[in-house]
Design a protein around this motif. Structure first.
Motif, PDB file in Angstrom:
ATOM      1  N   TYR A 130      19.549  40.264 -45.475  1.00  0.00           N
ATOM      2  CA  TYR A 130      19.183  40.028 -46.903  1.00  0.00           C
ATOM      3  C   TYR A 130      17.903  40.777 -47.174  1.00  0.00           C
ATOM      4  CZ  TYR A 130      15.094  37.422 -45.031  1.00  0.00           C
ATOM      5  OH  TYR A 130      13.976  36.983 -44.514  1.00  0.00           O
ATOM      6  N   ALA A 131      17.589  40.992 -48.500  1.00  0.00           N
ATOM      7  CA  ALA A 131      16.548  41.544 -48.890  1.00  0.00           C
ATOM      8  C   ALA A 131      15.795  40.816 -49.694  1.00  0.00           C
ATOM      9  CB  ALA A 131      16.770  42.971 -49.710  1.00  0.00           C
ATOM     10  N   GLN A 132      14.375  40.938 -49.850  1.00  0.00           N
ATOM     11  CA  GLN A 132      13.645  39.828 -50.456  1.00  0.00           C
ATOM     12  C   GLN A 132      13.410  40.310 -51.788  1.00  0.00           C
ATOM     13  OE1 GLN A 132      11.917  37.326 -48.274  1.00  0.00           O
ATOM     14  NE2 GLN A 132      11.532  36.162 -50.173  1.00  0.00           N
ATOM     15  N   GLY A 176      25.798  44.085 -63.770  1.00  0.00           N
ATOM     16  CA  GLY A 176      24.937  44.983 -64.872  1.00  0.00           C
ATOM     17  C   GLY A 176      23.692  45.765 -64.253  1.00  0.00           C
ATOM     18  N   GLU A 177      22.761  45.935 -64.893  1.00  0.00           N
ATOM     19  CA  GLU A 177      21.485  46.653 -64.493  1.00  0.00           C
ATOM     20  C   GLU A 177      20.645  45.725 -63.315  1.00  0.00           C
ATOM     21  OE1 GLU A 177      19.005  47.636 -67.886  1.00  0.00           O
ATOM     22  OE2 GLU A 177      20.428  48.760 -68.715  1.00  0.00           O
ATOM     23  N   GLU A 178      20.765  44.586 -63.379  1.00  0.00           N
ATOM     24  CA  GLU A 178      20.194  43.724 -62.422  1.00  0.00           C
ATOM     25  C   GLU A 178      20.747  43.776 -61.213  1.00  0.00           C
ATOM     26  OE1 GLU A 178      17.442  40.480 -61.075  1.00  0.00           O
ATOM     27  OE2 GLU A 178      17.331  42.297 -62.393  1.00  0.00           O
ATOM     28  N   ARG A 179      22.096  43.805 -61.128  1.00  0.00           N
ATOM     29  CA  ARG A 179      23.143  44.417 -59.811  1.00  0.00           C
ATOM     30  C   ARG A 179      22.607  45.491 -59.282  1.00  0.00           C
ATOM     31  NH1 ARG A 179      26.539  46.782 -57.374  1.00  0.00           N
ATOM     32  NH2 ARG A 179      28.119  45.836 -55.935  1.00  0.00           N
ATOM     33  N   ASP A 180      22.445  46.637 -60.191  1.00  0.00           N
ATOM     34  CA  ASP A 180      22.049  48.015 -59.653  1.00  0.00           C
ATOM     35  C   ASP A 180      20.841  47.787 -59.249  1.00  0.00           C
ATOM     36  OD1 ASP A 180      24.541  48.643 -60.768  1.00  0.00           O
ATOM     37  OD2 ASP A 180      23.477  49.583 -62.587  1.00  0.00           O
ATOM     38  N   ARG A 181      19.740  47.173 -59.566  1.00  0.00           N
ATOM     39  CA  ARG A 181      18.350  47.353 -59.236  1.00  0.00           C
ATOM     40  C   ARG A 181      18.713  46.463 -57.754  1.00  0.00           C
ATOM     41  NH1 ARG A 181      14.222  43.873 -58.675  1.00  0.00           N
ATOM     42  NH2 ARG A 181      15.266  41.894 -59.406  1.00  0.00           N
ATOM     43  N   LEU A 238      17.956  47.477 -53.286  1.00  0.00           N
ATOM     44  CA  LEU A 238      16.925  47.015 -52.430  1.00  0.00           C
ATOM     45  C   LEU A 238      17.842  46.591 -51.287  1.00  0.00           C
ATOM     46  CD1 LEU A 238      15.327  43.803 -54.472  1.00  0.00           C
ATOM     47  CD2 LEU A 238      14.117  45.997 -53.309  1.00  0.00           C
ATOM     48  N   VAL A 239      19.098  46.341 -51.174  1.00  0.00           N
ATOM     49  CA  VAL A 239      19.836  46.122 -50.085  1.00  0.00           C
ATOM     50  C   VAL A 239      20.166  47.146 -49.348  1.00  0.00           C
ATOM     51  CG1 VAL A 239      20.395  43.593 -50.773  1.00  0.00           C
ATOM     52  CG2 VAL A 239      21.988  45.544 -51.472  1.00  0.00           C
ATOM     53  N   THR A 240      20.643  48.308 -49.920  1.00  0.00           N
ATOM     54  CA  THR A 240      20.655  49.566 -49.490  1.00  0.00           C
ATOM     55  C   THR A 240      19.808  50.533 -48.786  1.00  0.00           C
ATOM     56  OG1 THR A 240      20.962  50.665 -51.542  1.00  0.00           O
ATOM     57  CG2 THR A 240      23.131  49.793 -50.784  1.00  0.00           C
ATOM     58  N   LYS A 241      18.664  50.285 -49.309  1.00  0.00           N
ATOM     59  CA  LYS A 241      17.219  50.558 -48.809  1.00  0.00           C
ATOM     60  C   LYS A 241      17.230  49.951 -47.242  1.00  0.00           C
ATOM     61  CE  LYS A 241      12.523  51.523 -49.486  1.00  0.00           C
ATOM     62  NZ  LYS A 241      11.021  51.350 -50.115  1.00  0.00           N
ATOM     63  N   MET A 242      17.520  48.715 -47.386  1.00  0.00           N
ATOM     64  CA  MET A 242      17.221  48.000 -45.997  1.00  0.00           C
ATOM     65  C   MET A 242      18.330  48.325 -45.022  1.00  0.00           C
ATOM     66  SD  MET A 242      18.723  44.872 -44.661  1.00  0.00           S
ATOM     67  CE  MET A 242      19.408  44.317 -45.984  1.00  0.00           C
ATOM     68  N   TYR A 243      19.746  48.422 -45.602  1.00  0.00           N
ATOM     69  CA  TYR A 243      20.887  48.527 -44.696  1.00  0.00           C
ATOM     70  C   TYR A 243      21.715  49.703 -45.368  1.00  0.00           C
ATOM     71  CZ  TYR A 243      24.730  47.530 -41.451  1.00  0.00           C
ATOM     72  OH  TYR A 243      25.653  47.679 -40.339  1.00  0.00           O
ATOM     73  N   ASP A 301      34.547  46.413 -55.752  1.00  0.00           N
ATOM     74  CA  ASP A 301      33.158  46.052 -55.992  1.00  0.00           C
ATOM     75  C   ASP A 301      32.531  45.025 -54.971  1.00  0.00           C
ATOM     76  OD1 ASP A 301      32.678  47.957 -58.248  1.00  0.00           O
ATOM     77  OD2 ASP A 301      33.419  46.546 -59.767  1.00  0.00           O
ATOM     78  N   ILE A 302      31.347  45.017 -54.509  1.00  0.00           N
ATOM     79  CA  ILE A 302      30.985  44.330 -53.629  1.00  0.00           C
ATOM     80  C   ILE A 302      30.108  43.363 -54.330  1.00  0.00           C
ATOM     81  CG2 ILE A 302      29.109  43.833 -51.475  1.00  0.00           C
ATOM     82  CD1 ILE A 302      30.549  46.300 -50.400  1.00  0.00           C
ATOM     83  N   ARG A 303      30.316  41.934 -54.243  1.00  0.00           N
ATOM     84  CA  ARG A 303      29.460  40.957 -54.940  1.00  0.00           C
ATOM     85  C   ARG A 303      28.102  41.125 -54.517  1.00  0.00           C
ATOM     86  NH1 ARG A 303      34.033  35.992 -54.193  1.00  0.00           N
ATOM     87  NH2 ARG A 303      35.510  37.019 -56.039  1.00  0.00           N
ATOM     88  N   VAL A 304      27.054  40.739 -55.291  1.00  0.00           N
ATOM     89  CA  VAL A 304      25.605  40.754 -55.015  1.00  0.00           C
ATOM     90  C   VAL A 304      25.290  39.309 -55.465  1.00  0.00           C
ATOM     91  CG1 VAL A 304      23.336  41.673 -55.355  1.00  0.00           C
ATOM     92  CG2 VAL A 304      25.574  43.315 -54.886  1.00  0.00           C
ATOM     93  N   PHE A 305      24.432  38.520 -54.768  1.00  0.00           N
ATOM     94  CA  PHE A 305      24.245  37.283 -55.208  1.00  0.00           C
ATOM     95  C   PHE A 305      22.596  37.282 -55.110  1.00  0.00           C
ATOM     96  CE2 PHE A 305      28.272  36.290 -54.013  1.00  0.00           C
ATOM     97  CZ  PHE A 305      28.857  35.298 -54.969  1.00  0.00           C
ATOM     98  N   LEU A 306      21.966  36.459 -55.968  1.00  0.00           N
ATOM     99  CA  LEU A 306      20.402  36.341 -55.945  1.00  0.00           C
ATOM    100  C   LEU A 306      20.248  34.873 -55.657  1.00  0.00           C
ATOM    101  CD1 LEU A 306      17.644  37.589 -56.154  1.00  0.00           C
ATOM    102  CD2 LEU A 306      17.776  36.554 -58.499  1.00  0.00           C
TER     103      LEU A 306
END
Length: 156
Positions: free
Chosen positions: A69-71, A120-125, A129-134, A147-152
């Motif tokens: 996870y990313a914070q 959308g843009e929130e997913r891109d943002r 974060l997650v690809t910087k970490m991994y 498309d890989i799902r991203v959850f907050l």
């Protein structure tokens, strides 16, 4: 990050590493539960890992998965990469059916969360974060062809 973490981040791009990761996930989950979220299959936490417990959409049973996870502020960002496989992991379908879940953080803190599938843009943002970490998540997109799902996950 130390050299060991950097090696893990590089190995993440290898298909054999992803295949091995899928096979050892039950052991990883067991270690994380027993250590209060401090130790996983690779030793002491090298990358931020949480335990996500969802409610099965069909069974109604509690299901737990270890996830990187990313914070993002007080919230946690997780991806349904499924190690780059062509199908989404079951836990992501569970979150789509029941958005309430529980995470256990490194150190053992338990946090009830509400999950939101971002777009959308929130997913891109959040993807940044997650690809910087991994960085291997970008490789997983190529490998999976989806498309890989991203959850907050926001504390509730």
């Amino acid at each position: 990050m130390g050299w060991y973490t950097n090696v893990i981040r590089l190995l993440g791009h290898q298909s054999w590493f992803a295949a091995a990761g899928r096979r050892v996930m039950p052991v990883d989950c067991w270690l994380l539960k027993r250590s209060g979220g401090r130790i996983n299959i690779l030793g002491r936490h090298q990358l931020p890992t949480l335990l996500l417990t969802t409610t099965g959409r069909k069974s109604g049973q509690q299901r737990t998965s270890p996830l990187l996870y990313a914070q993002d502020g007080d919230s946690f960002v997780v991806t349904a990469s499924n190690w780059g496989q062509q199908h989404h992991p079951a836990w992501s379908a569970n979150l789509l059916a029941h958005d309430e879940a529980v995470v256990v953080l490194p150190g053992g803190q338990t946090v009830p969360v509400r999950a939101e599938l971002v777009a959308g843009e929130e997913r891109d943002r959040l993807w940044q974060l997650v690809t910087k970490m991994y960085p291997a998540y970008d490789t997983y997109v190529e490998r999976s062809g989806r498309d890989i799902r991203v959850f907050l996950l926001t504390p509730s």
